[in-house]
Design an enzyme around this catalytic site. Structure first.
Site, PDB file in Angstrom:
ATOM      1  N   ARG A  92       0.839  -1.198   0.000  1.00  6.98           N
ATOM      2  CA  ARG A  92       0.000   0.000   0.000  1.00  6.98           C
ATOM      3  C   ARG A  92       0.876   1.251   0.000  1.00  6.98           C
ATOM      4  NH1 ARG A  92      -2.365  -3.667   3.605  1.00  6.98           N
ATOM      5  NH2 ARG A  92      -4.537  -4.223   3.109  1.00  6.98           N
TER       6      ARG A  92
ATOM      7  N   LYS B   6      -2.854  -1.595   8.115  1.00 13.54           N
ATOM      8  CA  LYS B   6      -4.303  -1.463   8.093  1.00 13.54           C
ATOM      9  C   LYS B   6      -4.981  -2.517   8.965  1.00 13.54           C
ATOM     10  CE  LYS B   6      -8.114  -0.916   4.814  1.00 13.54           C
ATOM     11  NZ  LYS B   6      -8.490  -0.873   3.390  1.00 13.54           N
TER      12      LYS B   6
ATOM     13  N   ARG C 160      -0.974  -0.864  -6.728  1.00 11.73           N
ATOM     14  CA  ARG C 160      -1.363  -2.078  -6.002  1.00 11.73           C
ATOM     15  C   ARG C 160      -2.399  -2.866  -6.808  1.00 11.73           C
ATOM     16  NH1 ARG C 160      -1.579  -4.211  -0.733  1.00 11.73           N
ATOM     17  NH2 ARG C 160      -3.643  -4.722   0.096  1.00 11.73           N
TER      18      ARG C 160
ATOM     19  N   HIS D 226      -4.241  -9.466   2.479  1.00 14.35           N
ATOM     20  CA  HIS D 226      -5.675  -9.581   2.722  1.00 14.35           C
ATOM     21  C   HIS D 226      -5.955 -10.811   3.572  1.00 14.35           C
ATOM     22  CE1 HIS D 226      -6.732  -7.087  -1.106  1.00 14.35           C
ATOM     23  NE2 HIS D 226      -6.458  -6.333  -0.071  1.00 14.35           N
TER      24      HIS D 226
ATOM     25  N   TYR E 220      -9.808  -5.465  -5.851  1.00 16.28           N
ATOM     26  CA  TYR E 220      -8.533  -5.245  -6.522  1.00 16.28           C
ATOM     27  C   TYR E 220      -8.410  -5.961  -7.856  1.00 16.28           C
ATOM     28  CZ  TYR E 220      -6.798  -2.931  -2.384  1.00 16.28           C
ATOM     29  OH  TYR E 220      -6.623  -2.039  -1.364  1.00 16.28           O
TER      30      TYR E 220
END
Length: 421
Positions: free
Chosen positions: A206, A256, A335, A358, A368
């Site tokens: 990211r 995140k 990304r 993820h 994505y």
């Protein structure tokens, strides 16, 4: 003068000026003085209605004045209700409030605000704002009224009774094709952002993870020690390198999600770019002298301070324009491009989800993915194969015996000594 009784309170209504004034007795205060509640109006009926409402507010604990508006509530929340929030978040909320809340619904008196008023306000923004922005401005009003409730300024939060409508369709995220990606990398070679762009495109990290990356989280495999060591200690005279993606430019400095904490082995082109970037940064440090601020960041300004997200976007768009791709691109789409390019070259969805941090494949697939092919191939060197790095491919062949002892997953996710995911 007319005497009245409202609930258990006695009062009077009498002429005053061009209208009437009503007053009810609330007993005596701690200082021994009589406490009286007054309301004014043009007629006796209007004054009595105001007194009845005032008594209701008194009995429910509501203490706001008749002139307390939505603007007042929002401004109170902005000044008192955002403690501990990130400065950029506060700035964004202030901008949205000053542009879409206060001018449009701010004059409404908080006691008179109805759900229909909130509905009409939000409906008027559906052609101007995206759904996410609508949710944010709606949230501003809800939280402002919630704070007003907590301070006994309003009885109920009517904004919470309203459903946020859908806004205008936003620009969908895009992904670079392989040809576009190669053109982008070529255009970025002369930019100070070259290593940043290349690393983001070839690892899928990211943008906030790239900005927070430190040199002590760029590691080399030291054969003699049989361990990973930071390049600040081991240097770049090694064959295998990885990055610890354990930090992000977010509130608290963490990634995140916990699943996002991962370790990724680097493709050869990323290694070469980081090696050159490290040398250039050393020269910048010498040039800056005492002005240099050592934060240990891999990507920073010419004096060592953290990169600003807005400046990164501006520099990145200059690169995409130079590459002939236009200026409608953002760094986060590197990304997206990584996911699509990896998928297009046969990397399984589960592996891609693992690489980009993820927790599962759902987000990878729904958000994505721009093209997915469920063909099973293997190896962290896929990027080198895609972008044609024959030197790294030859080295991988020469070490195939050693590498075959490592599982595919461990080659993608190298554990930090002494830490666990």
């Amino acid at each position: 003068m007319a005497k009245i009784l409202i609930g258990k309170h006695e009062g009077t209504i009498y002429p005053e000026g061009d209208g009437f004034t009503g007053a009810i007795s609330l007993g005596f205060g701690p200082d021994g003085r009589r406490r009286r509640l007054k309301r004014k109006g043009k007629t006796k009926a209007e004054v009595k209605d105001k007194l009845v409402q005032a008594v209701k507010d008194l009995e429910t604990g509501i203490k706001s004045t008749d002139n307390y508006t939505v603007r007042d509530a929002v401004e109170d929340w902005l000044s008192k209700g955002l403690k501990g929030r990130d400065e950029s978040t506060i700035a964004t909320l202030r901008i949205l409030a000053s542009k879409h809340v206060i001018p449009l619904i701010g004059k409404a008196k908080i006691k008179e605000l109805r759900a229909d008023d909130v509905d009409a306000w939000l409906d008027g923004l559906t052609h101007k704002l995206s759904t996410r922005s609508l949710q944010t401005v709606h949230s501003i009003l809800k939280r402002a009224l919630r704070q007003a409730q907590a301070r006994d300024m309003v009885l109920r939060n009517v904004a919470e009774l309203v459903t946020t409508p859908k806004g205008k369709t936003g620009r969908p995220s895009k992904a670079l094709t392989l040809a576009q990606a190669k053109a982008l990398l070529s255009a970025a070679e002369s930019s100070s952002l070259h290593a940043y762009v290349l690393l983001s495109l070839m690892t899928g990290i990211r943008t906030e993870e790239a900005r927070a990356l430190r040199w002590d989280h760029v590691v080399a495999w030291v054969e003699k020690a049989g361990a990973w060591r930071p390049v600040t200690e081991a240097g770049f005279d090694h064959e295998r390198f990885a990055i610890y993606v354990w930090r992000a430019d977010r509130v608290g400095g963490d990634t995140k999600t916990r699943k996002s904490r991962r370790t990724l082995e680097l493709p050869q082109q990323a290694i070469d770019a980081l090696r050159q970037h490290h040398a250039r940064q050393a020269a910048q440090r010498l040039k800056a002298g005492e002005a240099w601020q050592d934060h240990g960041l891999t990507f920073c300004t010419t004096v060592g301070t953290p990169l600003d997200a807005h400046n990164v976007r501006r520099s990145f768009r200059a690169i995409t324009k130079k590459a002939g791709l236009g200026k409608e691109w953002t760094p986060r789409e590197l990304r997206h491009s990584f996911v699509s390019i990896m998928s297009d070259n046969g990397v399984p969805l589960e592996t891609i989800a693992d690489l980009v941090g993820h927790a599962g494949t759902r987000v990878t697939e729904q958000v994505y993915r721009h093209q997915l092919k469920p063909v099973i191939t293997e190896g962290a060197g896929t990027i080198d194969t895609i972008f044609g790095d024959s030197k790294k491919n030859q080295r991988k062949k020469s070490t195939a015996g050693r590498d075959s002892q490592m599982s595919a997953r461990s080659r993608r996710r190298i554990q930090i000594p002494g830490k666990s995911a």
